[in-house]
Motif scaffolding. Structure first.
Motif, short mmCIF file in Angstrom:
data_model
loop_
_atom_site.label_atom_id
_atom_site.label_comp_id
_atom_site.label_asym_id
_atom_site.label_seq_id
_atom_site.Cartn_x
_atom_site.Cartn_y
_atom_site.Cartn_z
N ASP A 1 0.71 -1.15 -0.13
CA ASP A 1 0.06 -0.15 -0.11
C ASP A 1 0.80 1.46 0.04
OD1 ASP A 1 -2.78 -1.29 0.30
OD2 ASP A 1 -1.59 -2.11 2.22
N LEU A 2 2.08 1.19 0.73
CA LEU A 2 2.95 2.49 0.65
C LEU A 2 3.56 2.63 -0.48
CD1 LEU A 2 4.04 4.14 3.08
CD2 LEU A 2 5.99 2.63 3.14
N GLY B 1 0.83 3.99 -3.21
CA GLY B 1 0.53 5.09 -2.78
C GLY B 1 -0.93 5.02 -2.36
N ALA C 1 -1.77 4.34 0.83
CA ALA C 1 -1.91 4.61 2.08
C ALA C 1 -0.57 5.44 2.54
CB ALA C 1 -1.98 3.50 2.86
N PRO C 2 -0.42 6.39 3.24
CA PRO C 2 0.52 7.06 3.76
C PRO C 2 1.40 6.23 4.86
CG PRO C 2 -1.44 7.95 5.05
CD PRO C 2 -1.89 6.98 3.93
N LEU C 3 2.56 6.72 5.22
CA LEU C 3 3.33 5.57 5.98
C LEU C 3 2.85 5.53 7.30
CD1 LEU C 3 6.14 4.41 6.35
CD2 LEU C 3 6.93 6.63 7.37
N ASP D 1 -0.21 5.17 8.20
CA ASP D 1 -1.23 4.28 8.20
C ASP D 1 -0.47 2.67 8.01
OD1 ASP D 1 -3.21 6.11 8.49
OD2 ASP D 1 -3.88 6.18 6.39
N CYS D 2 0.46 2.64 7.58
CA CYS D 2 0.96 1.37 7.11
C CYS D 2 1.92 0.86 8.56
CB CYS D 2 1.88 1.39 5.86
SG CYS D 2 1.08 1.78 4.39
N ARG E 1 9.26 5.59 -5.15
CA ARG E 1 8.00 5.38 -4.24
C ARG E 1 8.41 5.36 -3.12
NH1 ARG E 1 3.54 6.90 -7.50
NH2 ARG E 1 2.24 5.68 -6.27
N ARG F 1 9.93 8.99 -1.28
CA ARG F 1 8.92 9.93 -1.43
C ARG F 1 7.77 9.22 0.01
NH1 ARG F 1 7.14 11.73 -7.45
NH2 ARG F 1 9.00 12.26 -8.17
N ALA F 2 7.70 7.99 0.01
CA ALA F 2 6.92 7.84 1.16
C ALA F 2 7.68 7.83 2.53
CB ALA F 2 6.45 6.50 1.00
N SER G 1 8.02 11.76 4.92
CA SER G 1 7.28 12.12 6.01
C SER G 1 8.05 11.56 7.64
CB SER G 1 6.01 11.60 5.89
OG SER G 1 5.87 10.44 5.91
#
Length: 259
Positions: free
Chosen positions: A61-62, A65, A67-69, A71-72, A106, A109-110, A113
């Motif tokens: 999911d990360l 894209g 879900a954001p970090l 949430d994972c 990918r 960038r994840a 944050s």
């Protein structure tokens, strides 16, 4: 946050065992630690006690894209150690990423944050040099290479070093190799000493002084959903990983060393 990809395209060299136990050692030393499982087999997730049924969001999911970090990430039972687990969905990510323009960036960038949320991040890579591993190398500050002490491992090492060089040229100019860790070391086998001597003569100080021995307790620990450092902290394998963690810390930038 310092990001370390644990990579080697050859399977069975101790990548996941190293990722689990080094992450545990750093967490036990007071580092806010994140472990990312990028292997579709999900062994790093299982190895820290996270069952497949409990993995609602994952590194799949990360990367896609979805879900954001935040949430994972899952909290493990190990104090100070957080996990982004892997699920079988990750096996399809290679195909799905091909059509995405920024497919190699990918993960980078994840993780942008999380720079202040964690102090160190270990990325357990799959046994291949595909898009999942490329994402890890593009996101990482440095690479730790577990190397099994056998002849064919030397051939794979040269291929990995070439891949790292290409990633430096095209995707991540800051990427370095923090060290090569000799794993499954068995003094009773003359080939082990020969491979060790060959690697050290070629790579010099890049090879860690600590050698990870073949150890039954290291092999048993994952079946209990525990890192060896918790399963049996006094076994030779655990003591070796603690020594490797201390040596790894000594190679990190001075201002990021743990006490």
């Amino acid at each position: 946050m310092i990001s370390i990809a644990i990579a080697n395209q050859k399977g069975g060299v101790g990548k996941t065992t190293s990722a689990i136990n080094l992450a545990t050692a750093f967490a036990a030393s007071g580092w806010r630690t994140l472990l990312i499982d990028l292997d579709p087999q999900g062994n790093a997730s299982t190895g820290v006690g996270v069952s497949a049924a409990s993995r609602e969001m994952s590194s799949y999911d990360l990367l896609l894209g979805d879900a954001p970090l935040g949430d994972c990430v899952m909290q493990t039972t190990i104090p100070g150690l957080s996990l982004v687990p892997a699920t079988v969905d990750l096996s399809g990510a290679e195909v799905e990423l091909v059509s995405i323009t920024d497919r190699t960036h990918r993960l980078r960038r994840a993780l942008s944050s999380a720079q202040n949320a964690y102090e160190i991040c270990f990325i357990d890579c799959p046994p291949s040099l595909g898009l999942l591993t490329l994402n890890a190398l593009t996101a990482a500050d440095t690479v730790l290479v577990p190397l099994q002490c056998e002849f064919f491992a030397l051939e794979g090492l040269s291929q990995l070093l070439q891949t790292v060089e290409r990633v430096q040229q095209r995707f991540n100019s800051e990427l370095g190799i923090i060290g090569v860790a000799l794993t499954m070391f068995d003094r009773r086998n003359r080939l082990t000493d020969q491979v060790s001597d060959d690697v050290r003569s070629c790579l010099g100080k890049l090879v860690f002084n600590t050698e990870i021995p073949r150890n039954v307790r290291l092999s048993e620990a994952p079946s209990h959903g525990l890192p060896a450092l918790i399963y049996d902290q006094h076994c030779t394998g655990s003591r070796a990983y603690l020594a490797l963690a201390r040596e790894l810390i000594s190679r990190l930038p001075e201002n990021r060393k743990a006490a």
